[in-house]
Design an enzyme around this catalytic site. Structure first.
Site, PDB file in Angstrom:
ATOM      1  N   THR A  31      -3.372  36.586  -2.018  1.00  0.00           N
ATOM      2  CA  THR A  31      -2.838  36.194  -0.704  1.00  0.00           C
ATOM      3  C   THR A  31      -2.613  37.418   0.167  1.00  0.00           C
ATOM      4  OG1 THR A  31      -0.606  36.211  -1.598  1.00  0.00           O
ATOM      5  CG2 THR A  31      -1.704  34.090  -1.512  1.00  0.00           C
ATOM      6  N   CYS A  54     -12.756  -1.298  16.226  1.00  0.00           N
ATOM      7  CA  CYS A  54     -12.156  -1.004  14.910  1.00  0.00           C
ATOM      8  C   CYS A  54     -12.045  -2.282  14.088  1.00  0.00           C
ATOM      9  CB  CYS A  54     -10.782  -0.379  15.107  1.00  0.00           C
ATOM     10  SG  CYS A  54      -9.802  -0.306  13.589  1.00  0.00           S
ATOM     11  N   CYS A  57      -8.173  -3.297  13.454  1.00  0.00           N
ATOM     12  CA  CYS A  57      -7.229  -3.667  14.512  1.00  0.00           C
ATOM     13  C   CYS A  57      -7.022  -5.192  14.536  1.00  0.00           C
ATOM     14  CB  CYS A  57      -7.738  -3.185  15.873  1.00  0.00           C
ATOM     15  SG  CYS A  57      -7.271  -1.480  16.258  1.00  0.00           S
ATOM     16  N   HIS A 123      -3.437   1.216  16.240  1.00  0.00           N
ATOM     17  CA  HIS A 123      -4.570   2.011  15.772  1.00  0.00           C
ATOM     18  C   HIS A 123      -4.223   3.499  15.639  1.00  0.00           C
ATOM     19  CE1 HIS A 123      -8.925   2.618  15.356  1.00  0.00           C
ATOM     20  NE2 HIS A 123      -8.807   3.660  16.159  1.00  0.00           N
ATOM     21  N   ASN A 178      -6.082   7.257   1.542  1.00  0.00           N
ATOM     22  CA  ASN A 178      -6.979   8.363   1.847  1.00  0.00           C
ATOM     23  C   ASN A 178      -6.893   8.569   3.334  1.00  0.00           C
ATOM     24  OD1 ASN A 178      -8.308   9.416  -0.302  1.00  0.00           O
ATOM     25  ND2 ASN A 178     -10.124   8.136  -0.079  1.00  0.00           N
ATOM     26  N   CYS A 185     -12.342   9.545   4.728  1.00  0.00           N
ATOM     27  CA  CYS A 185     -11.891   8.298   5.348  1.00  0.00           C
ATOM     28  C   CYS A 185     -12.456   8.210   6.755  1.00  0.00           C
ATOM     29  CB  CYS A 185     -10.370   8.250   5.384  1.00  0.00           C
ATOM     30  SG  CYS A 185      -9.756   6.770   6.187  1.00  0.00           S
ATOM     31  N   SER A 186     -13.314   7.222   6.967  1.00  0.00           N
ATOM     32  CA  SER A 186     -14.044   7.158   8.231  1.00  0.00           C
ATOM     33  C   SER A 186     -13.277   6.447   9.337  1.00  0.00           C
ATOM     34  CB  SER A 186     -15.387   6.465   8.000  1.00  0.00           C
ATOM     35  OG  SER A 186     -15.159   5.239   7.319  1.00  0.00           O
ATOM     36  N   HIS A 189      -7.725   4.128  11.736  1.00  0.00           N
ATOM     37  CA  HIS A 189      -6.640   3.144  11.748  1.00  0.00           C
ATOM     38  C   HIS A 189      -5.818   3.308  10.462  1.00  0.00           C
ATOM     39  CE1 HIS A 189      -5.122  -0.841  13.338  1.00  0.00           C
ATOM     40  NE2 HIS A 189      -4.399  -0.608  12.263  1.00  0.00           N
ATOM     41  N   HIS A 191      -4.280   2.985   7.224  1.00  0.00           N
ATOM     42  CA  HIS A 191      -4.406   1.964   6.183  1.00  0.00           C
ATOM     43  C   HIS A 191      -4.456   2.614   4.812  1.00  0.00           C
ATOM     44  CE1 HIS A 191      -8.574   3.284   6.627  1.00  0.00           C
ATOM     45  NE2 HIS A 191      -8.841   2.759   5.443  1.00  0.00           N
ATOM     46  N   GLN A 193      -5.157   1.578   0.342  1.00  0.00           N
ATOM     47  CA  GLN A 193      -5.927   0.694  -0.520  1.00  0.00           C
ATOM     48  C   GLN A 193      -5.133   0.387  -1.786  1.00  0.00           C
ATOM     49  OE1 GLN A 193     -10.154   1.389  -0.784  1.00  0.00           O
ATOM     50  NE2 GLN A 193      -9.904   3.262   0.400  1.00  0.00           N
ATOM     51  N   HIS A 323       6.505   7.832  -9.445  1.00  0.00           N
ATOM     52  CA  HIS A 323       6.356   9.031  -8.615  1.00  0.00           C
ATOM     53  C   HIS A 323       5.134   8.913  -7.732  1.00  0.00           C
ATOM     54  CE1 HIS A 323       3.982   9.785 -12.284  1.00  0.00           C
ATOM     55  NE2 HIS A 323       3.205  10.538 -11.517  1.00  0.00           N
ATOM     56  N   LYS A 338      -9.494  23.937   1.200  1.00  0.00           N
ATOM     57  CA  LYS A 338      -9.816  24.401  -0.137  1.00  0.00           C
ATOM     58  C   LYS A 338     -10.879  23.468  -0.725  1.00  0.00           C
ATOM     59  CE  LYS A 338      -7.670  24.617  -4.712  1.00  0.00           C
ATOM     60  NZ  LYS A 338      -7.900  26.022  -5.067  1.00  0.00           N
ATOM     61  N   VAL A 341     -14.583  24.150  -6.374  1.00  0.00           N
ATOM     62  CA  VAL A 341     -15.984  24.475  -6.677  1.00  0.00           C
ATOM     63  C   VAL A 341     -16.048  25.662  -7.650  1.00  0.00           C
ATOM     64  CG1 VAL A 341     -16.905  23.657  -4.466  1.00  0.00           C
ATOM     65  CG2 VAL A 341     -16.090  26.010  -4.659  1.00  0.00           C
ATOM     66  N   GLN A 350      -7.920  26.770  -9.640  1.00  0.00           N
ATOM     67  CA  GLN A 350      -7.323  28.064  -9.302  1.00  0.00           C
ATOM     68  C   GLN A 350      -6.689  27.957  -7.925  1.00  0.00           C
ATOM     69  OE1 GLN A 350      -8.711  30.284  -6.780  1.00  0.00           O
ATOM     70  NE2 GLN A 350      -7.333  31.982  -7.228  1.00  0.00           N
TER      71      GLN A 350
END
Ligand SMILES: [Zn+2]
Ligand SMILES: [Zn+2]
Ligand SMILES: [Zn+2]
Length: 375
Positions: A31, A54, A57, A123, A178, A185-186, A189, A191, A193, A323, A338, A341, A350
């Protein structure tokens, strides 16, 4: 003698994750490398309250042709593109044949349902923007869905009026969100899952095993003991109230990862009382607001709840401690993230910035208002 904790601020070392029984490599000396990154202007939300295009909506048509009702609070529906289905062909592994190849090429069928939960009709309002009562409604919806999928013999079982009756007894329910394009996440709005399956997935299975082993060895709960340790050390706390504790865990992989723990030992959502639900809403609000304020952007993350499996054995119920994990990918700014990879895929995860440094930054931020409201 030098303080052992202080030595770890300067040397590369590995930290143990007792939940996953795994390790993470920490390289704090890195760092101190000069950072050439650009300073970015705060990204202002330009989303409308309602978007005619959307599919989440209120009142709009979804991909498979159904239309959303003009919902006022939360709204749950079965995902039009579910990853698992209730109805499918039965599968039984072939018996006989070569023992080695049947071991090497194993499969099992998974049935399930995937729900989408719209957090609220607007939205452009994320968890960081929502007032506490709206977050409480989301927690209550999560609880309702969980209860309706428990075995009818479970004292917390309660059928839900507006969701389909499950056709199988499911083993596990994963509630998650997500958020952000960075997390794949496309749709912006707000939401989450809810995936429920006939099998117990890897992560909760691994954690349950660790917690159960710990309970047998120490006759106490791993996460209750972790809450006590963090409360005593006070080095990684981001936020706490009377009933919840948010820390950047000792073993965090993601730079600003957070583990949110209930202080009383609760196995699942239905065990939460009214004050625990409102305390959880406050903690979620505090975490998401601080995240947004950190890089002055709508902060992406994957967040989810770990709790007792739906068909938990007595041993699994005892081992469970409710939790939430928050896994955000951002590292240095709204655009510098980050990636897991190279060494992390081939050897072990790491990190550079220590969990203690990340906690200091998140703790110092305002959890009172969101940067977008300040603009
Ligand atoms: Zn929308
Ligand atoms: Zn516990
Ligand atoms: Zn967990």
């Amino acid at each position: 003698m030098a303080d052992a904790g202080k030595i770890l601020d300067d040397i590369s070392h590995r930290r143990f994750n007792p939940l996953r029984n795994s390790w993470v490599l920490v390289s704090p000396h890195r760092t101190k490398r000069p950072w050439q990154g650009q300073h970015e202007a705060p990204s202002k939300s330009t989303l409308p309250e309602y978007d005619a295009g959307c599919y989440l909506c209120p009142g709009n048509a979804r991909a498979a042709g159904d239309s959303n009702p003009k919902y006022q609070s939360t709204f749950v529906f079965v995902n039009d593109y579910s990853a698992v289905k209730e109805e499918q062909q039965d599968y039984t592994a072939e018996v006989g044949g070569d023992e080695k190849s049947s071991f090497l090429l194993q499969a099992e069928a998974v049935k399930g349902i995937c729900f989408v939960i719209c957090f609220n009709p607007k939205h452009n309002l994320t968890l960081a923007d929502l007032p506490s009562p709206s977050i409480i409604s989301i927690i209550q919806t999560w609880t309702t869905i969980y209860r309706s999928h428990l075995p009818p013999t479970n004292p917390h079982y309660l059928p839900a009026p507006n969701t389909p009756t499950p056709t199988s007894q499911y083993s596990y329910m994963q509630i998650f969100e997500n958020k952000g394009v960075a997390m794949g996440c496309s749709n912006p709005h707000p939401h989450g899952q809810i995936w429920t399956t006939t099998t117990l997935p890897e992560e909760p299975s691994l954690e349950l095993l660790s917690m159960s082993t710990y309970r047998k060895k120490h006759n106490s709960c791993l996460l209750c003991d972790y809450v006590s340790t963090e409360t005593e050390k006070r080095e990684r706390i981001v936020f706490e109230n009377a009933l919840w504790l948010a820390v950047v865990p000792w073993w965090a992989i993601w730079p600003f990862e957070i583990l949110l723990l209930s202080k009383p030992c609760k196995a699942c959502l239905p065990q939460l009382g009214e004050s625990e639900v409102s305390g959880l809403a406050e903690a979620i609000s505090q975490i998401t607001k601080r995240y947004d304020n950190l890089f002055e952007t709508s902060f992406p993350y994957s967040m989810g709840i770990h709790q007792a499996p739906l068909d938990a054995t007595e041993e699994q119920k005892l081992a469970s401690h409710l939790h939430l994990h928050f896994y955000p990918p951002l590292l240095r700014s709204a655009t510098v993230r980050k990636f897991l990879v190279g060494y992390e895929m081939l050897a072990e995860p790491q990190r550079d910035i220590t969990p203690e440094q990340a906690a200091v930054r998140l703790r110092a931020l305002s959890g009172v208002r969101c940067y977008r409201q300040a603009l």
